[in-house]
Design an enzyme around this catalytic site. Sequence first.
Site, short mmCIF file in Angstrom:
data_model
loop_
_atom_site.label_atom_id
_atom_site.label_comp_id
_atom_site.label_asym_id
_atom_site.label_seq_id
_atom_site.Cartn_x
_atom_site.Cartn_y
_atom_site.Cartn_z
N LYS A 57 43.92 45.85 33.01
CA LYS A 57 43.54 44.83 34.00
C LYS A 57 42.63 45.41 35.10
CE LYS A 57 46.51 41.59 32.41
NZ LYS A 57 47.58 41.01 33.18
N ALA A 85 48.63 40.07 37.74
CA ALA A 85 47.22 39.74 38.00
C ALA A 85 46.45 39.86 36.69
CB ALA A 85 46.62 40.66 39.05
N GLU A 134 50.94 30.65 43.89
CA GLU A 134 50.96 32.11 44.02
C GLU A 134 50.25 32.54 45.29
OE1 GLU A 134 51.05 33.47 39.34
OE2 GLU A 134 49.13 33.17 40.31
N LYS A 180 43.49 36.04 39.66
CA LYS A 180 44.75 35.58 39.10
C LYS A 180 44.55 34.16 38.57
CE LYS A 180 48.54 36.17 41.42
NZ LYS A 180 49.24 36.36 40.15
N GLY A 181 45.58 33.67 37.89
CA GLY A 181 45.56 32.27 37.52
C GLY A 181 45.46 31.96 36.05
C1 A5P Z 1 49.78 33.17 36.81
O1 A5P Z 1 49.12 32.03 37.30
C2 A5P Z 1 48.88 34.34 36.88
O2 A5P Z 1 48.26 34.54 38.10
C3 A5P Z 1 49.54 35.62 36.41
O3 A5P Z 1 50.13 36.31 37.47
C4 A5P Z 1 48.48 36.46 35.80
O4 A5P Z 1 47.81 35.65 34.87
C5 A5P Z 1 49.05 37.69 35.10
O5 A5P Z 1 49.88 37.28 34.07
P1 A5P Z 1 50.50 38.31 33.02
O6 A5P Z 1 51.42 39.20 33.77
O7 A5P Z 1 51.19 37.40 32.05
O8 A5P Z 1 49.36 39.04 32.39
#
Ligand code: A5P
Length: 228
Positions: free
Chosen positions: A124, A86, A106, A97-98
């Site tokens: 985070k 996240a 997701e 997220k995203g």
């Molecule tokens: C992917 O679309 C995202 O939702 C990822 O789960 C989110 O950005 C967290 O990514 P990291 O684990 O790379 O920080």
Amino acid sequence: MTDDPGPIAGIVTRALELIKDGDVVGLGSGRAATGFVKALGRRVQAGLRIRGVPTSEATAAVATQSGIPLVTLDEVLPLDLTVDGADEVDPQLNLIKGLGGALVREKIVAAASRRLVILVGAEKCVSVLGARGILPVEVVPFGLPLCRQRLTELGCPPTPRLANGRLLVTDNGNHILDCKVSAISDPAKLEQEFLSIPGLVGTGLFLQMADTVLIKNGENVEIKQRKE
Ligand code: A5P
């Protein structure tokens, strides 16, 4: 060989403890989720029998390389649990997220799962969603101009996400708009306002979806469970 890849050392091992033989596991996207998928693959090679549902083509490739058998939601529904990363986590375990661009799949896979487990570093964790300033949304290409206008009118001016100088194309054939936000006082209301825009197919707000959040804080792993 250790199951812990670099910066998320510790939480991957704790997440693996939640997986039982026979489970069908939603496989998230992004760095934390990829670390988990690789570690899970090592368990599969050692004899663990699970199947995975990937949330992106990138994750599908990693899972396949790692020896994890993949299935689709056509074949298995519901899933036992999903493990994902996240970008923001608030005190109620609501998420943004995203930033990896896989938010629509997701959210579908998370909603199809009995339990959503999130792996993050302590950076985070925010007191209010929106603290990091970006809320991604996915829009169908035909609706891009309208979505940009409506999001701007709602006070969240969007920036189209690019990849190699061109509009990023998601696994669903859509585009991502990164909306400028500040502290989101009512995430549920914002979600409804965004989803009422024709052509906007999903937001990065994951509200009341995460059941468990594993937080890597220095050498420690903090475990938070959502209160009903
Ligand atoms: C992917 O679309 C995202 O939702 C990822 O789960 C989110 O950005 C967290 O990514 P990291 O684990 O790379 O920080």
